[in-house]
Enzyme design. Structure first.
Site, PDB file in Angstrom:
ATOM      1  N   ARG A  52      -1.636  -9.789   2.674  1.00 32.71           N
ATOM      2  CA  ARG A  52      -1.254  -8.375   2.584  1.00 32.71           C
ATOM      3  C   ARG A  52      -2.264  -7.594   1.743  1.00 32.71           C
ATOM      4  O   ARG A  52      -2.590  -6.443   2.048  1.00 32.71           O
ATOM      5  CB  ARG A  52       0.163  -8.228   2.019  1.00 32.71           C
ATOM      6  N   LYS A 151      -0.105  -1.292  -0.222  1.00 29.37           N
ATOM      7  CA  LYS A 151       0.384  -1.463  -1.592  1.00 29.37           C
ATOM      8  C   LYS A 151      -0.698  -0.937  -2.532  1.00 29.37           C
ATOM      9  O   LYS A 151      -1.496  -1.693  -3.084  1.00 29.37           O
ATOM     10  CB  LYS A 151       0.734  -2.932  -1.869  1.00 29.37           C
ATOM     11  N   GLU A 184      13.455   2.618   2.082  1.00 26.92           N
ATOM     12  CA  GLU A 184      13.511   1.458   1.183  1.00 26.92           C
ATOM     13  C   GLU A 184      13.862   1.972  -0.200  1.00 26.92           C
ATOM     14  O   GLU A 184      14.136   3.158  -0.361  1.00 26.92           O
ATOM     15  CB  GLU A 184      12.152   0.743   1.177  1.00 26.92           C
TER      16      GLU A 184
END
Ligand code: PXG
Length: 286
Positions: A52, A151, A184
């Site tokens: 990721r 991220k 989220e």
């Protein structure tokens, strides 16, 4: 034993672990990170986190100066040097230092930083009682502006929503997307259980595709539970049988109310408890 931090290709005492004030990670939040758990001396789902990280790098056109396997080694070495049995790894890659201004061509030396530390977790009693949640007025970043799938070091969107949760006396806050759908929480993904089916927003709802989320979905399938990624509104949460959050720090934790509406029985439900147990087994390597 003094704490060791990996920076500029080597492990140095924490006091000497520094980056430039001209680093664009600091100046513009230009960089990426991962938060990873260590359980029983093993780095949990390390490959998934490193994959990721490199995907985030690709999305922001950041060339990470070391390979996947060197990154894996840097994490393992840092965990070992700090004798961490149960803890937390923060992996950071910054754009590197450069002149003031946004031009990435005037930066050099992206910095790879690995910190091994303890992690602050939700209070243990919340795993028995479940947590209350409020919806933040701050919506999640529009994917066309800054994709939540990256991220990135720019977490102000999440921090703004977290402040709202803190002000309301909760430890997390629900974030909706630009369409008013459930996305989220500030640092956790969200699931509901309705008539035995496990449901969670799809990645293009504008969420971080959590590693814990993906692991829990896999565990659910193994347990014979039907899993659906779907559009979800606050109404779906109000009327759910169960609700829980997943995240590296949270693991699996029940949500028992949203904006003052009790969810299900108001206690952690059987599917949530089943998945928490299965997840904890996975962390123990069972
Ligand atoms: N959504 C967001 C916005 C997150 O930041 C998650 C979901 C859960 O993803 P994982 O891959 O952890 O299952 C996160 C994770 C920290 C910290 O130090 C933040 C996260 C994880 C670990 C540490 O702030 N966020």
């Amino acid at each position: 034993m003094s704490r060791k931090v990996y920076v500029a290709g080597k492990l140095v005492p924490a006091e000497q672990a520094t980056v430039s004030v001209f680093d664009h990670g600091l100046l513009y939040g230009d960089g990426i990170f991962e938060g990873i758990r260590v359980y029983g001396g093993r780095v949990f789902l390390l490959k998934e986190h490193i994959d990721r990280l490199y995907e985030s790098a690709l999305a922001i056109r950041l060339q990470i100066p070391i390979s996947h396997s060197e990154m894996t080694q840097a994490v393992e070495d840092t965990v070992k040097a700090n004798e961490i049995a149960d803890g937390y790894v923060r992996l950071v890659v910054t754009r590197g230092s450069g002149s003031l201004g946004l031009d990435i061509r005037r930066t050099s030396n992206p910095q790879v930083i690995v910190i091994a530390d303890t992690i602050s977790l939700y209070p243990p009693e919340l795993y028995q009682t479940g947590m209350r949640l409020v919806t933040a007025a701050t919506i999640r970043n529009h994917p066309g502006a800054l994709s939540p799938r990256i991220k990135s070091l720019n977490y102000l969107n999440n921090i703004m929503a977290k402040i709202e949760g803190t002000d309301a006396g909760t430890v997390e806050a629900l974030m909706l997307n630009h369409n008013g759908e459930v996305a989220e929480c500030t640092g956790d993904n969200i699931f509901i259980v309705k008539r035995g089916v496990l449901k969670t927003p799809q990645p293009d709802a504008g969420i971080l595709e959590g590693i814990t989320r993906n692991a829990v979905m896999k565990l659910a399938v193994e347990a014979g539970i039907t899993v659906q990624e779907c559009v979800m509104t606050r109404h779906d949460i109000f009327t759910a049988d169960e609700c829980f959050l997943t995240g590296t720090a949270a693991e699996v934790i029940a949500v028992t109310s949203l904006d003052g509406r009790q969810i299900g029985t108001g206690k952690p439900g059987p599917v949530t408890n089943n998945l928490l147990e299965r997840f904890r087994k996975l962390t123990r390597g069972e």
